[in-house]
Scaffold this active site. Structure first.
Site, PDB file in Angstrom:
ATOM      1  CD  GLU A   1      -4.324 -66.644  60.898  1.00 59.68           C
ATOM      2  OE1 GLU A   1      -5.264 -66.547  61.718  1.00 59.68           O
ATOM      3  OE2 GLU A   1      -3.189 -67.048  61.211  1.00 59.68           O
TER       4      GLU A   1
ATOM      5  CB  SER B   1      33.527 -11.216  63.528  1.00 62.04           C
ATOM      6  OG  SER B   1      34.374 -10.586  64.465  1.00 62.04           O
TER       7      SER B   1
END
Length: 765
Positions: free
Chosen positions: A181, A459
């Site tokens: 770059e 239950s």
């Protein structure tokens, strides 16, 4: 006259030239001062909003801990460790003959930093038998793997990044980036006029844009401060700011900022910025573990992350990667052999699953609810804080799979449709939530049934009632006789309420342990009324129920609406020997600088005597042996578990809450519109519990025998304590201090049965 007028402006400019020049210099200087202040404000402070990172629990491996090779491998692969023949760098492991060698990554845990290290661990008979730190060649008692990154709470700006410092960046990455770059990065002062001229001539020659003239510094300025507008003024501003930033900051500071800022792809609606995050997004591992193939792939993508998307256009990316490799070879960074070997290397791109948005939404919902309370300043969530949660990622994935496949199986087998479900899995000892599922569509972020659905628990309330009784050892024990005969009580409207057992039969009299094991309604109602509704309400409160509790007889059969999370809280207290710990997901929070912000330090409260809870857990274990959950024993014949089924009126709700040695699992199945499921707790929710445990490696339930508890003998008819060996007696654990000194004598003794010994028993005794 007109000619003179035309000359007047030039004459005026000439006359005031130095003043105009001075003014222009002042304006230009002010503009430079403004640009410099803008750069300093952004560059010297927190340059970026960084999302909160949410981590799972770390897996801690300790000597003698029960764990299988399969469980260890599942965790290592989830963390992105690579299996190799010889582990030589972090993120690698080897395995052979129940022995692991793991090159563990460095990580900053809430209690401090632990560096990278290489360890060996041996397993024997399903337990950790030896751990050695291979760097010091010393045996150690335990070690931790780093936690899995679950999610990142991305800021409203829709940018995501994982910050890295230059010391974490591989040498080849810096070399490839600068070479590709901006070859003159370390020589120029922010801009490179010769590079601009070269790029201009190359583009003219090619007839299109084939080369860029921007330096790394200019690219950083454009990404951090400017827009993508193509104009001379923007380009001039970019150049001025590049010169200023180069003058004020070092090359390393600029390069580090670039590495964290550069755009490298799109994760849904969120931009992937910086090499730190891109490393996980494309390769599912930290930046410092990338090889040259992976490094050059990322560097090559800078030119156009969409055009060079490795998941969509692998051929383009390979071509671009090979160009970067050629530049490294031509610059003598790599040799010819390495260059040629990498040219044909495939990309090996990961799925990206580690950074998929919206993972485990039900669990993350609970995390975010807790964070809203713990972090008074919401801005902290965008400051890069690290949130450590209790999630067991392996358990969560298996729970989600169980819900998805299990509901389909139930619907297919019983001709049902549109069933919904929720599952909560917690660590019994710590109260930490290990997994949470709130919808059959496990990736759906919506109504969270695990937290917000209030359904009648049926239950499931019974163990609480039996616990309340067993807290009174002078009145009740496991052998106490309960009446099982027709009963009529006024309901909340004053009308007769006549409960029945599931099978519509009456047994006349049953023992207390039988009443719970068989989940008998009528004996439970009678017991509850003897205790008193106020006693039951107080017991539920101590177990952790925070909802409003109705005070009428039907409460004894579960006429109480709770969420699966609240049910799990109830059972956690019982499973944890009476010690209540608030269920939670967030265990610690660190700042971006690894400073402690908050830690979970709430101590457990011993709400119940451990002897009474042991007796209840003993009865719930018998539920899995011979009661409503006996299918557990048939599926897991060598593993002890405990639990309780729950079924509500007209089979609207199917529940099961059960536990092994470490984990408590609560499961609910029902319809959102409250229609009948035609499923009992045993047929529906229990099936999901079993499916989940089949995917796991459940550990056999072991509970210490509390001091003051012992095996006692009782007459099965009267419930009175008797001598040992009576013919009509039952033997169960009991609180010894509540037994009379003088025991009832036997009417007749059991004949002694001479057990036949095996050859080995005869030989060795």
């Amino acid at each position: 006259m007109s000619t003179l007028r035309k000359l007047n402006p030039f004459i005026w400019i000439k006359t005031h030239f130095w003043k105009l020049t001075l003014l222009a210099l002042v304006v230009f200087s002010a503009y430079l001062f403004y640009l410099d202040a803008t750069i300093q404000h952004r560059f010297s402070g927190n340059k970026w909003q960084v999302p909160a990172q949410i981590y799972s629990r770390p897996l801690t491996l300790t000597l003698n801990e029960e764990i299988t090779s399969k469980e260890v491998i599942e965790e290592l692969e989830l963390l992105g460790y690579r299996r190799v023949s010889k582990a030589s760098t972090t993120g690698e492991y080897q395995y052979s003959n129940r022995k692991f060698v793991v090159y563990r990554r460095a990580f900053h845990f809430p209690d401090g930093f632990q560096g990278e290290t290489i360890l060996s661990m041996s397993l024997n008979k399903g337990r950790v038998s030896k751990i050695v730190n291979l760097e010091t060649n010393r045996s150690i008692k335990s070690f931790r793997l780093e936690p899995w990154l679950i999610s990142r709470l991305v800021s409203s700006g829709r940018e995501d990044r994982m910050l890295v410092n230059l010391g974490q960046v591989p040498k080849h990455l810096k070399e490839a980036l600068v070479l590709t770059e901006d070859k003159d990065f370390y020589q120029h002062h922010g801009i490179a006029p010769l590079s601009i001229i070269r790029a201009f001539l190359a583009n003219i020659s090619a007839g299109r844009a084939v080369q860029g003239g921007s330096t790394l510094t200019q690219q950083l300025i454009k990404n951090m401060f400017l827009t993508n507008e193509k104009s001379i003024s923007r380009k001039a501003k970019e150049a001025l700011m590049a010169i200023l930033i180069d003058a004020r900051y070092s090359k390393d500071e600029i390069l580090e900022a670039y590495l964290n800022e550069v755009f490298l792809g799109q994760n849904g609606a969120t931009g992937v910025h910086g090499f730190g995050l891109a490393s996980f997004f494309y390769f599912d591992r930290p930046l410092n573990e990338l090889n040259l193939n992976e490094i050059t792939t990322l560097v090559g993508m800078i030119k156009g992350p969409s055009y060079y998307n490795p998941r969509r256009f692998p051929d383009r990316v390979i071509e671009r990667r090979n160009l970067v490799l050629r530049m490294l070879f031509q610059d003598n960074v790599i040799d010819k052999a390495e260059f040629e070997s990498l040219l044909d290397e495939p990309l090996h791109i990961a799925t990206g699953a580690s950074l998929i948005k919206g993972k485990h939404p039900a669990f993350m919902d609970k995390v975010q609810r807790e964070l809203r309370v713990l972090l008074a300043n919401p801005d902290l969530l965008e400051s890069g804080v690290k949130v450590f949660s209790s999630l067991d990622p392996v358990a969560q994935r298996k729970a989600e799979k169980t819900i998805r496949s299990g509901l389909l199986s139930l619907e297919k087998a019983r001709g049902l449709s549109k069933l919904q479900s929720a599952m909560v899995i917690t660590d019994i000892d710590t109260g930490e939530i290990r997994a949470l599922v709130g919808d059959r569509q496990t990736d759906y972020k919506g109504f969270n049934r695990a937290l917000d659905a209030r359904r009648s628990i049926g239950s499931l309330i019974k163990p609480a009632i039996y616990l309340a009784a067993l807290e009174q050892p002078n009145r009740y024990n496991l052998a106490s006789p309960l009446i099982d005969e027709p009963i009529s009580l006024p309901d909340e409207d004053g009308k007769p309420w006549e409960p029945l057992n599931e099978d519509k039969q009456f047994r006349g009299k049953v023992s207390l342990v039988q009443g719970l094991t068989k989940s008998l309604n009528v004996p439970t109602v009678g017991l509850g009324m003897d205790l008193g509704i106020d006693t039951i309400v107080e017991t539920l409160r101590r177990l952790g129920v925070e909802e409003k509790i109705p005070r009428y007889p039907a409460l004894t059969l579960g006429a109480l609406d709770l969420s699966p999370l609240q049910v799990n809280q109830m059972y956690q207290t019982m499973a944890n020997n009476g010690e209540k710990i608030k269920l939670h997901t967030v265990t610690a929070i660190l700042s971006a600088e690894n400073q402690s912000i908050w830690r979970f330090e709430q101590a457990g409260v011993q709400e119940f005597d451990d002897k009474a809870t042991y007796l209840v857990n003993f009865a719930m274990h018998k539920v899995t042996l011979e009661g409503t959950a006996r299918r557990i024993r048939s599926r897991f014949p060598d593993i002890n578990m405990a639990g309780k089924t729950g079924t509500t009126d007209d089979y609207r709700d199917s529940w099961f809450s059960g536990f092994d040695k470490n984990s408590l699992i609560t499961t609910w199945v029902g319809h959102d519109d409250n229609q009948s499921t035609k499923l009992t707790g045993a047929a529906g929710a229990l099936s999901l519990f079993i499916d989940y445990q089949m995917k796991q490696e459940p550990k056999s339930l072991v509970r210490r025998f509390p001091k003051g508890l012992g095996i006692a003998h009782f007459n099965v008819e009267t419930g009175q304590p008797t001598e040992a060996g009576c013919k009509e007696s039952m033997s169960v654990p009991a609180i010894l201090s509540a037994l009379p000194e003088k025991l009832q004598k036997c009417a007749s003794k059991n004949p002694k049965i001479k057990e036949k010994k095996s050859f080995w028993e005869k030989l060795f005794g």
